[in-house]
Enzyme design. Structure first.
Site: not given
Length: 108
Positions: A9-11, A41
């Site tokens: 999960a990232c921005a 996210t």
């Protein structure tokens, strides 16, 4: 069906796509049948519930969202999913093999 599911999960779910490719390559080279994917996210709750994608066996946060670790760790614990933040050096250098090894350590 894959033996294990690894979620990142990232921005925005985009910056980890190259890392996912490198992790998939490392897994294939080692004869591992893993499903590895990245999402935003904003999708963490759905990921942990297995809604819209398989429920992960491990969740890794991109270093740019490390500030969310406390909040995500609580949700992941309730879901029974181990989680951690990807090391900045491994993320920056796109070391798929190292990130894959970290995910495997969390699953064991």
């Amino acid at each position: 069906m894959a033996d294990k599911v690894i979620a990142l999960a990232c921005a925005a779910g985009m910056s980890t796509s190259l890392l996912v490719s490198k992790m998939q390559k490392a897994a294939a080279e080692n004869g591992k049948d893993y499903e590895i994917f990245a999402k935003s996210t904003a999708d963490i709750d759905n990921m942990l519930a297995g809604t819209g994608s398989p429920k992960p066996d491990v969740l890794l946060l991109g270093p740019q969202v490390a500030f969310m670790k406390g909040e995500v760790a609580k949700k992941a614990e309730i879901a029974g999913v181990p989680m951690d933040v990807i090391k900045m050096q491994d993320y920056g250098m796109m070391r798929g093999d190292k990130v894959l090894a970290a995910a495997e350590n969390l699953m064991n």
